[in-house]
Design a protein around this motif. Structure first.
Motif, PDB file in Angstrom:
ATOM      1  N   PRO A   6       0.813  -1.222   0.000  1.00 36.29           N
ATOM      2  CA  PRO A   6       0.000   0.000   0.000  1.00 36.29           C
ATOM      3  C   PRO A   6       0.846   1.273   0.000  1.00 36.29           C
ATOM      4  N   VAL A   7       2.076   1.175   0.439  1.00 35.40           N
ATOM      5  CA  VAL A   7       3.010   2.310   0.392  1.00 35.40           C
ATOM      6  C   VAL A   7       4.343   1.785  -0.125  1.00 35.40           C
ATOM      7  N   ILE A  86       8.243  -2.198  19.194  1.00 36.32           N
ATOM      8  CA  ILE A  86       9.496  -1.598  18.742  1.00 36.32           C
ATOM      9  C   ILE A  86       9.186  -0.235  18.138  1.00 36.32           C
ATOM     10  N   GLY A  87      10.212   0.466  17.716  1.00 36.09           N
ATOM     11  CA  GLY A  87      10.016   1.737  17.043  1.00 36.09           C
ATOM     12  C   GLY A  87       9.766   2.868  18.009  1.00 36.09           C
ATOM     13  N   SER A  88       9.066   3.873  17.502  1.00 31.67           N
ATOM     14  CA  SER A  88       8.783   5.077  18.282  1.00 31.67           C
ATOM     15  C   SER A  88       7.313   5.428  18.135  1.00 31.67           C
ATOM     16  N   GLU A  89       6.882   6.462  18.830  1.00 30.37           N
ATOM     17  CA  GLU A  89       5.489   6.883  18.738  1.00 30.37           C
ATOM     18  C   GLU A  89       5.153   7.288  17.304  1.00 30.37           C
ATOM     19  N   GLY A  90       6.089   7.940  16.625  1.00 33.86           N
ATOM     20  CA  GLY A  90       5.862   8.375  15.248  1.00 33.86           C
ATOM     21  C   GLY A  90       5.988   7.263  14.225  1.00 33.86           C
ATOM     22  N   ALA A  91       6.691   6.200  14.573  1.00 29.38           N
ATOM     23  CA  ALA A  91       6.890   5.052  13.672  1.00 29.38           C
ATOM     24  C   ALA A  91       6.829   3.771  14.486  1.00 29.38           C
ATOM     25  N   GLN A 115       7.874 -12.314  12.981  1.00 32.19           N
ATOM     26  CA  GLN A 115       7.042 -11.355  12.254  1.00 32.19           C
ATOM     27  C   GLN A 115       7.280  -9.958  12.806  1.00 32.19           C
ATOM     28  N   VAL A 116       7.408  -9.011  11.897  1.00 33.98           N
ATOM     29  CA  VAL A 116       7.572  -7.616  12.275  1.00 33.98           C
ATOM     30  C   VAL A 116       6.474  -6.819  11.585  1.00 33.98           C
ATOM     31  N   TYR A 117       5.751  -6.041  12.358  1.00 33.37           N
ATOM     32  CA  TYR A 117       4.685  -5.186  11.847  1.00 33.37           C
ATOM     33  C   TYR A 117       5.136  -3.737  11.986  1.00 33.37           C
ATOM     34  N   LEU A 118       5.105  -3.016  10.874  1.00 32.76           N
ATOM     35  CA  LEU A 118       5.504  -1.616  10.866  1.00 32.76           C
ATOM     36  C   LEU A 118       4.321  -0.760  10.428  1.00 32.76           C
ATOM     37  N   SER A 119       3.989   0.221  11.228  1.00 29.37           N
ATOM     38  CA  SER A 119       2.921   1.147  10.871  1.00 29.37           C
ATOM     39  C   SER A 119       3.558   2.320  10.138  1.00 29.37           C
ATOM     40  N   MET A 120       3.059   2.599   8.928  1.00 31.15           N
ATOM     41  CA  MET A 120       3.611   3.690   8.121  1.00 31.15           C
ATOM     42  C   MET A 120       2.474   4.536   7.577  1.00 31.15           C
ATOM     43  N   ASP A 122       1.073   6.897   4.624  1.00 28.78           N
ATOM     44  CA  ASP A 122       1.254   7.079   3.186  1.00 28.78           C
ATOM     45  C   ASP A 122       1.859   8.463   2.969  1.00 28.78           C
ATOM     46  N   VAL A 123       3.032   8.523   2.326  1.00 28.96           N
ATOM     47  CA  VAL A 123       3.697   9.816   2.129  1.00 28.96           C
ATOM     48  C   VAL A 123       2.886  10.719   1.214  1.00 28.96           C
ATOM     49  N   ALA A 124       2.067  10.155   0.326  1.00 27.58           N
ATOM     50  CA  ALA A 124       1.234  10.965  -0.564  1.00 27.58           C
ATOM     51  C   ALA A 124      -0.021  11.458   0.153  1.00 27.58           C
ATOM     52  N   ASP A 125      -0.484  10.728   1.151  1.00 26.27           N
ATOM     53  CA  ASP A 125      -1.681  11.102   1.910  1.00 26.27           C
ATOM     54  C   ASP A 125      -1.514  10.625   3.351  1.00 26.27           C
ATOM     55  N   PRO A 126      -0.923  11.477   4.224  1.00 24.82           N
ATOM     56  CA  PRO A 126      -0.622  11.066   5.599  1.00 24.82           C
ATOM     57  C   PRO A 126      -1.839  10.670   6.432  1.00 24.82           C
ATOM     58  N   ARG A 127      -3.056  10.885   5.923  1.00 29.31           N
ATOM     59  CA  ARG A 127      -4.243  10.431   6.658  1.00 29.31           C
ATOM     60  C   ARG A 127      -4.432   8.926   6.529  1.00 29.31           C
ATOM     61  N   LYS A 128      -3.709   8.304   5.576  1.00 26.21           N
ATOM     62  CA  LYS A 128      -3.828   6.868   5.353  1.00 26.21           C
ATOM     63  C   LYS A 128      -2.717   6.129   6.085  1.00 26.21           C
ATOM     64  N   ARG A 129      -3.110   5.120   6.867  1.00 29.73           N
ATOM     65  CA  ARG A 129      -2.138   4.297   7.596  1.00 29.73           C
ATOM     66  C   ARG A 129      -2.037   2.935   6.926  1.00 29.73           C
ATOM     67  N   ALA A 130      -0.803   2.553   6.679  1.00 30.63           N
ATOM     68  CA  ALA A 130      -0.550   1.220   6.148  1.00 30.63           C
ATOM     69  C   ALA A 130       0.217   0.427   7.191  1.00 30.63           C
ATOM     70  N   VAL A 131       0.011  -0.869   7.183  1.00 27.26           N
ATOM     71  CA  VAL A 131       0.785  -1.755   8.040  1.00 27.26           C
ATOM     72  C   VAL A 131       1.529  -2.713   7.118  1.00 27.26           C
ATOM     73  N   ILE A 132       2.848  -2.682   7.232  1.00 27.50           N
ATOM     74  CA  ILE A 132       3.722  -3.549   6.454  1.00 27.50           C
ATOM     75  C   ILE A 132       4.145  -4.697   7.362  1.00 27.50           C
ATOM     76  N   ARG A 133       4.058  -5.923   6.834  1.00 27.25           N
ATOM     77  CA  ARG A 133       4.446  -7.096   7.611  1.00 27.25           C
ATOM     78  C   ARG A 133       5.653  -7.750   6.949  1.00 27.25           C
TER      79      ARG A 133
END
Length: 165
Positions: A6-7, A86-91, A115-120, A122-133
């Motif tokens: 998605p991103v 893991i990560g930070s509040e922003g990532a 398994q690692v889940y990363l919340s990111m 969308d750089v084109a639309d920051p209102r959209k949250r993607a989760v990369i696994r």
């Protein structure tokens, strides 16, 4: 057919690992697959990447639990053996380790998944949250040898801001 993320992301594969088309690797739902150069007892350790937009406010721990429940339907047994944020509040991110028993290629195997889940956003639309696994799957005996490669790989994953412009 492989899925797209998605991103856009960028990353560096550990030395020796090789990318394979997800369909050819038996992972048609993945966006990316890499295999370790050496098999163990007929099973080749692999890294897969997939992801999805998550417009809901589900916590990463809930998303990880959903993943375990989907996996339960496809394997003999699965047990969560560890995990932490893991990560930070922003990532933010989350890791979990699973002990999996599955029939692969007609052979019953004891596997380990990290398994690692990363919340990111969308750089084109920051209102959209993607989760990369990001998932490492290996035999129980090979897992300790490929885990460091996977950890090094995870450290290189980041949004690909050039692809978004």
């Amino acid at each position: 057919m492989p899925t797209t993320l998605p991103v856009p992301i960028q990353f560096e594969l550990p030395e020796g690992w090789r990318a394979e088309p997800p369909d050819a690797a038996g992972a048609p739902g993945a966006a990316f697959v890499a295999r370790y150069p050496q098999s163990d007892a007929g099973f080749t350790a692999n890294i897969t990447i997939d992801g999805e937009y998550r417009p809901d406010a589900a916590a990463l721990s809930d998303i990880a639990h959903e993943s375990v429940e989907r996996l339960r339907k496809a394997v003999t047994s699965v047990e969560v053996t560890g995990g932490h944020e893991i990560g930070s509040e922003g990532a933010p991110g989350l890791t979990q380790t699973l002990a999996v028993s599955a029939v692969v290629g007609g052979v019953s195997r004891d596997l380990v998944q990290s398994q690692v889940y990363l919340s990111m956003l969308d750089v084109a639309d920051p209102r959209k949250r993607a989760v990369i696994r990001l998932v490492l799957t290996a035999t129980t005996s090979q897992f300790p040898y490929v885990l460091r490669d996977f950890q090094d790989f995870v450290r290189t994953v980041r949004p690909d801001t050039a692809a978004a412009s």
